[in-house]
Each structure stands twice: as structure tokens, then as C-alpha cells.
Design an enzyme around this catalytic site. Structure first.
Site, PDB file in Angstrom:
ATOM      1  N   ASN A   1       0.849  -1.192   0.000  1.00 29.24           N
ATOM      2  CA  ASN A   1       0.000   0.000   0.000  1.00 29.24           C
ATOM      3  C   ASN A   1       0.887   1.244   0.000  1.00 29.24           C
ATOM      4  O   ASN A   1       1.934   1.289   0.640  1.00 29.24           O
ATOM      5  CB  ASN A   1      -1.002   0.006   1.166  1.00 29.24           C
TER       6      ASN A   1
ATOM      7  N   GLU B   1       0.368   5.251   0.560  1.00 28.72           N
ATOM      8  CA  GLU B   1      -0.582   6.289   0.977  1.00 28.72           C
ATOM      9  C   GLU B   1      -0.140   7.660   0.476  1.00 28.72           C
ATOM     10  O   GLU B   1       0.947   7.813  -0.096  1.00 28.72           O
ATOM     11  CB  GLU B   1      -0.707   6.266   2.507  1.00 28.72           C
TER      12      GLU B   1
ATOM     13  N   CYS C   1      -4.098   0.420  -2.557  1.00 24.04           N
ATOM     14  CA  CYS C   1      -3.943  -0.788  -1.743  1.00 24.04           C
ATOM     15  C   CYS C   1      -2.833  -1.672  -2.323  1.00 24.04           C
ATOM     16  O   CYS C   1      -2.543  -1.637  -3.524  1.00 24.04           O
ATOM     17  CB  CYS C   1      -5.225  -1.600  -1.733  1.00 24.04           C
TER      18      CYS C   1
ATOM     19  N   GLU D   1      -2.905  -4.868  -2.895  1.00 21.51           N
ATOM     20  CA  GLU D   1      -3.380  -5.833  -3.896  1.00 21.51           C
ATOM     21  C   GLU D   1      -3.375  -5.228  -5.292  1.00 21.51           C
ATOM     22  O   GLU D   1      -2.920  -5.838  -6.253  1.00 21.51           O
ATOM     23  CB  GLU D   1      -4.808  -6.293  -3.590  1.00 21.51           C
TER      24      GLU D   1
ATOM     25  N   CYS E   1     -10.201  -5.293   0.313  1.00 19.59           N
ATOM     26  CA  CYS E   1     -11.321  -4.339   0.276  1.00 19.59           C
ATOM     27  C   CYS E   1     -12.169  -4.591  -0.971  1.00 19.59           C
ATOM     28  O   CYS E   1     -11.763  -5.312  -1.890  1.00 19.59           O
ATOM     29  CB  CYS E   1     -10.810  -2.905   0.313  1.00 19.59           C
TER      30      CYS E   1
ATOM     31  N   CYS F   1     -10.575  -3.748  -4.391  1.00 19.81           N
ATOM     32  CA  CYS F   1      -9.558  -4.726  -4.813  1.00 19.81           C
ATOM     33  C   CYS F   1     -10.213  -6.027  -5.264  1.00 19.81           C
ATOM     34  O   CYS F   1      -9.718  -6.671  -6.198  1.00 19.81           O
ATOM     35  CB  CYS F   1      -8.568  -4.975  -3.688  1.00 19.81           C
TER      36      CYS F   1
END
Ligand code: THU
Length: 123
Positions: A38, A40, A49, A51, A84, A87
Site C-alpha cells: 500500500n 498512501e 492498496c 493488492e 477491500c 480490490c
């Protein structure tokens, strides 16, 4: 192998805002492994993310016929970390048969992407 890739990758997560460090790795149908973390941003909504970072790296490396055989995602401190919703939709795009490994609230889980995302969007 997939797990090892996640363990290596997640050290590189960039998560100064949430401190929730995540690593992911994709095993492709061709047998290659690509990892992601991830990343940010101060403008929170720009965060990506782990993934999706891994999947996009796989597409960049293998091309647009890349297919996901399996994907693993784990938080750095082994906190539960199910993929999530966004994803899940991206995993489905590149791997309708994909197996997904993650830690759920009750421990290690393996599930098919269509179990995690029933009736995902397809064009
Ligand atoms: N995150 C992931 O990398 N993957 C997920 O499936 C869930 C959430 C990241 C996004 C954000 O940087 C942090 O975890 C906290 O939400």
C-alpha cells in the site's frame, strides 16, 4: 513462495498516515510472482492498496493477457486484512478463478474471488 514475497514486500509499505502496512503478491497463470504494497498520500483518497499495486505490476510485466492464479495479502503485524471491495473487483477482472489467501477475523482464510465478490461487475 507467495507468502515469502508478501513478507519481503510489506517491509516497503508506505503507510505513514494509517500505520497499517500491507503487502500483497500475485501468482500468475504463467507462474510468475509480482508483489505490491500500500502506498498512501497526504491527500488520503489517492492511496492505493497493496493488492492493486501488485496486480498492476503484474500487468505491466506480463501484458494485458495477465491472469491471476492466486493472490495473498497480509498486514505487517498480522492484523486481519481481508481485501477491500475495490480490490476484489480488480482481482475478478484479471482472475475469475483466482484463489485468495488472507487473514480474516478468525484466522487464515482461503477463498475463491467469486465467493468474496458474488455478482462482481463484468462488461
Ligand atoms: N489497505 C490495503 O492495502 N489493502 C486492503 O485490502 C485494505 C486496506 C490499505 C489502504 C490503507 O493504506 C491502509 O490499508 C488502511 O486502510
Amino acid at each position: 513462495m507467495l507468502l515469502k514475497a508478501v513478507q519481503e514486500a510489506r517491509k516497503h509499505a508506505y503507510a505513514p498516515y494509517s500505520n497499517f502496512r500491507v503487502g500483497a503478491a500475485v501468482l500468475t497463470e504463467k507462474g510468475n510472482i509480482y508483489s505490491g504494497v500500500n502506498v498512501e498520500n497526504a491527500s488520503y483518497g489517492l492511496t492505493i492498496c497493496a493488492e492493486r499495486a501488485a496486480i498492476f505490476a503484474a500487468v505491466a510485466a506480463e501484458g494485458n493477457d495477465m491472469k491471476i492464479r492466486a493472490l495473498a495479502v497480509f498486514n505487517q503485524s498480522e492484523a486481519p486484512c481481508a481485501p477491500c471491495g475495490a480490490c476484489r473487483q480488480v482481482i475478478l477482472e484479471f482472475g475469475p478463478q483466482a484463489r485468495v489467501f488472507y487473514k480474516g477475523p478468525d484466522g487464515l482464510k482461503e477463498a475463491g474471488i467469486t465467493e468474496l465478490l458474488p455478482e462482481g461487475f463484468r462488461l
